[in-house]
Design an enzyme around this catalytic site. Structure first.
Site, PDB file in Angstrom:
ATOM      1  CB  CYS A   2      -0.944   0.094   1.197  1.00  0.00           C
ATOM      2  SG  CYS A   2      -2.076  -1.276   1.327  1.00  0.00           S
ATOM      3  NE  ARG A  27       4.654   1.818  -0.027  1.00  0.00           N
ATOM      4  CZ  ARG A  27       5.656   1.520   0.761  1.00  0.00           C
ATOM      5  NH1 ARG A  27       6.888   1.719   0.359  1.00  0.00           N
ATOM      6  NH2 ARG A  27       5.460   1.046   1.965  1.00  0.00           N
ATOM      7  CD1 TRP A  73      -0.060  -6.254  -3.162  1.00  0.00           C
ATOM      8  CD2 TRP A  73      -0.327  -6.821  -1.013  1.00  0.00           C
ATOM      9  NE1 TRP A  73       0.286  -7.577  -3.026  1.00  0.00           N
ATOM     10  CE2 TRP A  73       0.141  -7.954  -1.723  1.00  0.00           C
ATOM     11  CE3 TRP A  73      -0.567  -6.945   0.354  1.00  0.00           C
ATOM     12  CZ2 TRP A  73       0.368  -9.176  -1.106  1.00  0.00           C
ATOM     13  CZ3 TRP A  73      -0.340  -8.172   0.972  1.00  0.00           C
ATOM     14  CH2 TRP A  73       0.124  -9.263   0.226  1.00  0.00           C
ATOM     15  CG  ASN A  99       1.416   0.614   4.358  1.00  0.00           C
ATOM     16  OD1 ASN A  99       1.157  -0.569   4.123  1.00  0.00           O
ATOM     17  ND2 ASN A  99       2.636   1.092   4.287  1.00  0.00           N
ATOM     18  N   GLY A 100      -0.815  -1.323   6.455  1.00  0.00           N
ATOM     19  CA  GLY A 100      -0.457  -2.234   7.554  1.00  0.00           C
ATOM     20  C   GLY A 100      -1.600  -3.187   7.828  1.00  0.00           C
ATOM     21  CD  GLU A 484      17.118 -12.710  -7.660  1.00  0.00           C
ATOM     22  OE1 GLU A 484      16.567 -13.254  -6.693  1.00  0.00           O
ATOM     23  OE2 GLU A 484      16.783 -11.590  -8.083  1.00  0.00           O
ATOM     24  CE  LYS A 488      13.749 -10.686  -9.717  1.00  0.00           C
ATOM     25  NZ  LYS A 488      14.519 -10.440  -8.562  1.00  0.00           N
ATOM     26  CD  GLU A 491       9.739 -11.163  -8.128  1.00  0.00           C
ATOM     27  OE1 GLU A 491       9.320 -10.384  -7.277  1.00  0.00           O
ATOM     28  OE2 GLU A 491      10.901 -11.091  -8.576  1.00  0.00           O
ATOM     29  CG  HIS A 507      19.485 -36.373  -5.187  1.00  0.00           C
ATOM     30  ND1 HIS A 507      19.878 -37.621  -4.737  1.00  0.00           N
ATOM     31  CD2 HIS A 507      20.619 -35.699  -5.468  1.00  0.00           C
ATOM     32  CE1 HIS A 507      21.201 -37.682  -4.730  1.00  0.00           C
ATOM     33  NE2 HIS A 507      21.680 -36.521  -5.170  1.00  0.00           N
ATOM     34  CE  LYS A 606      11.517  -2.609  -5.179  1.00  0.00           C
ATOM     35  NZ  LYS A 606      12.217  -3.645  -5.940  1.00  0.00           N
TER      36      LYS A 606
HETATM   37  O1  M6R Z   1      12.897  -4.887   0.547  1.00  0.00           O
HETATM   38  P1  M6R Z   1      13.416  -6.278   0.804  1.00  0.00           P
HETATM   39  O2  M6R Z   1      14.731  -6.523   0.170  1.00  0.00           O
HETATM   40  O3  M6R Z   1      13.421  -6.619   2.271  1.00  0.00           O
HETATM   41  O4  M6R Z   1      12.359  -7.209   0.105  1.00  0.00           O
HETATM   42  C1  M6R Z   1      12.455  -8.601   0.168  1.00  0.00           C
HETATM   43  C2  M6R Z   1      11.559  -9.271  -0.852  1.00  0.00           C
HETATM   44  O5  M6R Z   1      10.227  -8.926  -0.635  1.00  0.00           O
HETATM   45  C3  M6R Z   1      11.944  -8.895  -2.282  1.00  0.00           C
HETATM   46  O6  M6R Z   1      13.274  -9.192  -2.550  1.00  0.00           O
HETATM   47  C4  M6R Z   1      11.060  -9.647  -3.297  1.00  0.00           C
HETATM   48  O7  M6R Z   1      11.328 -11.005  -3.247  1.00  0.00           O
HETATM   49  C5  M6R Z   1      11.261  -9.084  -4.688  1.00  0.00           C
HETATM   50  N1  M6R Z   1       9.993  -8.902  -5.322  1.00  0.00           N
HETATM   51  C6  M6R Z   1      12.090  -9.936  -5.563  1.00  0.00           C
HETATM   52  O8  M6R Z   1      12.211  -9.452  -6.856  1.00  0.00           O
END
Ligand code: M6R
Length: 611
Positions: A2, A27, A73, A99-100, A484, A488, A491, A507, A606
């Site tokens: 949010c 956000r 969000w 927000n929260g 990673e 990516k 996502e 395995h 984000k």
């Molecule tokens: O702000 P942060 O690095 O603590 O965030 C951690 C994860 O939420 C963040 O890396 C998330 O996995 C990303 N969307 C990855 O691209």
């Protein structure tokens, strides 16, 4: 999670709010809304992205000098017009954005239901707002007093911002566990979840701390704690330029941020790495060197991409410093009963510095006596402030939801930390130390070189865009890069992807391999190279489609692979910083080829400021 924005002052509030919401949309983007004080309270909200709200408001009289805005969000209640913020209290006089998460909202709701309140939404926010209204009515007090009383009962995390129809010259805000920045202008104030909506109007900001209440008029900012004692606002200068939060000619923030990496890595090294004298200057490490080099154990806590950076750091720190390292998901660490001793050092890694799970995990480790070292990107963020010491990654604002430049900057900072500790501990010889300093120094140029394969990667992406699954494999330092790469892809393109250590494939995951499965190998030249060549052969024998990130000069893997992405050779310790870049591009271009909204992938936000 949010985005919130608010304004009070001589300008027209709506354009400030709208621009701010667009900047904060990363956000959360399932619905948005604004409340304006314009001869009474006017609330407008809409399911969907901010552009849909904007369109729905064309032609309306939006004149106002005070207003609040929100991009959501969803947590409590599906994305819809009625669950969108701002919410209005039962008597219609108050509007609030939040927000929260209010954890005890069900209990508060029951109390209010018994008193005859009814609710228009499914949100915890509307419950808190009516709780505040109820206190105001029963205690016959002003909004400030009612908010203070209410927040003493609230369990959870929040930033709340309220408008009151009866007090149109005042905005009230409070924070616990979610971020809030106040921009101090000349005769005007701006509030936002981060500095991006503020930067264009003022560089003077005040970061609000937990359990603080702000009473804001156009020309006055009063801060108080929940005990009603005044606190002197600490005004800081923002070190950020407007250009840093705009797309600058790129189609998407994600692509811009991928291409910024030669510069962000350079910025991260600047003033720290000295290749003439072979030194690394990092005050946070130097000032706490005894604690760090004598650590019994280092526990790295982080989430998502930052957790992957932690896995790479585990390999590097154990190799160079000979200190045992454990890497924990913050969300697991905070809820189990971990063994933490006084001599333990926690390295908390976070781009945003606001990830709720990481914050609570830090608090938990702190209570048990651990020393907390933060590796954070956002200056002045919560994690930066609660850590005992730390190092910023200096990657600049990262707006794309998928983390790219923040990740490589994290790897650079963590490598420097490891090198510095190793040097102080004498666990590295001079020659290797000097070699690695030189390797770090060369990284920005090598990243520039990798980016030259942009078109090659774009063509590869088109070939694999219709895949339903993908496997990412790597060994050693490149194993976390396989994780990673898979994250990516998931996502950005919604293709199911798994990362594995290449040898672990036998395995179980190898059962998935057939002629339709793309298998992405992170196979740059390192001590495992021959082993990974065998793994490539195993996949080829089962007709999997092989896409490989390889070092220049490799003549073996191209003969077996369907597609290769060639990167410059580098020492295995710094290789992940380079090998991840083609994988970032691959996911970006597959997402684009599939027509996905790469900067705002579905269901994501984000910064995850809820647990
Ligand atoms: O702000 P942060 O690095 O603590 O965030 C951690 C994860 O939420 C963040 O890396 C998330 O996995 C990303 N969307 C990855 O691209």
């Amino acid at each position: 999670m949010c985005g919130i924005v608010a304004y009070i002052g001589p300008r027209e509030a709506y354009p400030v709010l709208l621009k701010g919401l667009k900047r904060l949309e990363y956000r959360g983007y399932d619905s948005s809304g604004v409340a304006l004080l314009n001869n009474g309270l006017k609330v407008y909200k809409k399911k969907g992205k901010v552009a849909e709200l904007e369109e729905s408001l064309v032609g309306k009289d939006l004149h106002a000098h005070a207003g609040i805005g929100h991009t959501r969000w969803a947590t409590h209640g599906e994305p819809s017009d009625r669950n969108a913020h701002p919410h209005q209290s039962a008597n219609g006089k108050l509007a609030m954005i939040h927000n929260g998460i209010i954890e005890n909202y069900a209990q508060l709701k029951n109390e209010l239901l018994k008193k005859g309140y009814s609710f228009k939404s499914d949100t915890d926010t509307e419950v808190l707002l009516n709780f505040i209204e109820d206190i105001q009515i029963n205690n016959d007090c002003g909004l400030e007093e009612a908010v203070r009383i209410a927040l003493k009962r609230v369990v959870g995390a929040y930033v709340i911002v309220l408008l009151d129809e009866d007090n149109p010259d005042t905005i009230i805000a409070a924070r616990k566990g979610s971020p809030l920045v106040i921009g101090v202008g000349k005769g005007e104030h701006f509030l936002a979840s981060d500095a991006s909506p503020i930067i264009e109007y003022t560089k003077e900001v005040v970061y609000i701390n937990d359990y603080e209440l702000a009473i804001i008029k156009a020309d006055e900012l009063v801060l108080k704690n929940l005990g009603n004692e005044k606190i002197t606002p600490f005004v800081q200068k923002l070190d950020m330029e407007l250009a840093a939060i705009e797309k600058g000619g790129y189609d998407h923030f994600m692509l811009k941020e991928i291409f910024e990496q030669p510069d962000t890595i350079f910025d991260c090294l600047r003033g720290r790495l000295d290749i003439i004298n072979n030194t690394i200057t990092m005050a946070g490490v130097q000032n706490n060197i005894e604690q760090l080099k004598n650590a019994n154990r280092i526990i790295i806590i982080a989430c998502g991409t930052s957790w992957h950076a932690g896995l790479v750091a585990e390999y590097i720190i154990e190799e160079l410093c000979r200190i045992p390292v454990e890497v924990e998901y913050a969300s697991e660490f905070r809820y189990r009963n971990p063994v933490v001793h006084k001599g333990d050092v926690i390295i908390a890694i976070s781009q945003s510095g606001e990830t709720a799970d990481t914050i609570v995990a830090i608090d938990k480790a702190k209570e048990q006596g651990a020393f907390i070292f933060g590796v954070v990107n956002v200056v002045g963020s919560s994690i930066a402030r609660i850590s005992h010491a730390g190092a910023y990654t200096h990657a600049g604002p990262e707006i794309g939801v998928a983390s790219t430049k923040a990740f490589t900057a994290q790897l650079v900072v963590l490598t420097m930390i490891a090198l510095k500790i190793a040097k102080e501990k004498n666990s590295i010889n001079e020659e290797r130390y000097a070699h690695l300093i030189n390797e770090l120094h060369n990284i920005p140029e090598k990243v520039k070189e990798v980016l030259l394969i942009n078109d090659v990667v774009k063509n590869i992406a088109v070939k694999y865009k219709d895949a339903t699954d993908a496997l990412y494999l790597g060994r050693g330092y490149n194993f976390p890069i396989a994780l990673e790469g898979a994250l990516k892809l998931k996502e950005i393109s919604y293709i199911h992807a798994e990362g594995y250590p290449a040898a672990e494939m036998k395995h179980g995951p190898i059962a998935l391999v057939d002629e339709n499965l793309p298998v992405v190998f992170v196979a740059t030249k390192d001590i495992y190279h021959e082993k990974i060549i065998s793994n490539v052969q195993e996949i080829k024998a089962r007709k999997g489609k092989i896409i490989a990130v390889i070092s220049s000069g490799d003549e073996i893997i191209p003969a077996m692979a369907n597609d290769v992405m060639i990167v410059p050779e580098a020492d295995e310790i710094v290789a992940p910083i380079i090998s991840v870049i083609p994988l970032q591009l691959l996911s970006y271009y597959i997402g684009i080829a599939k027509g996905c909204d790469v900067d705002k992938p579905r269901n994501l936000a984000k910064s995850v400021t809820v647990e």
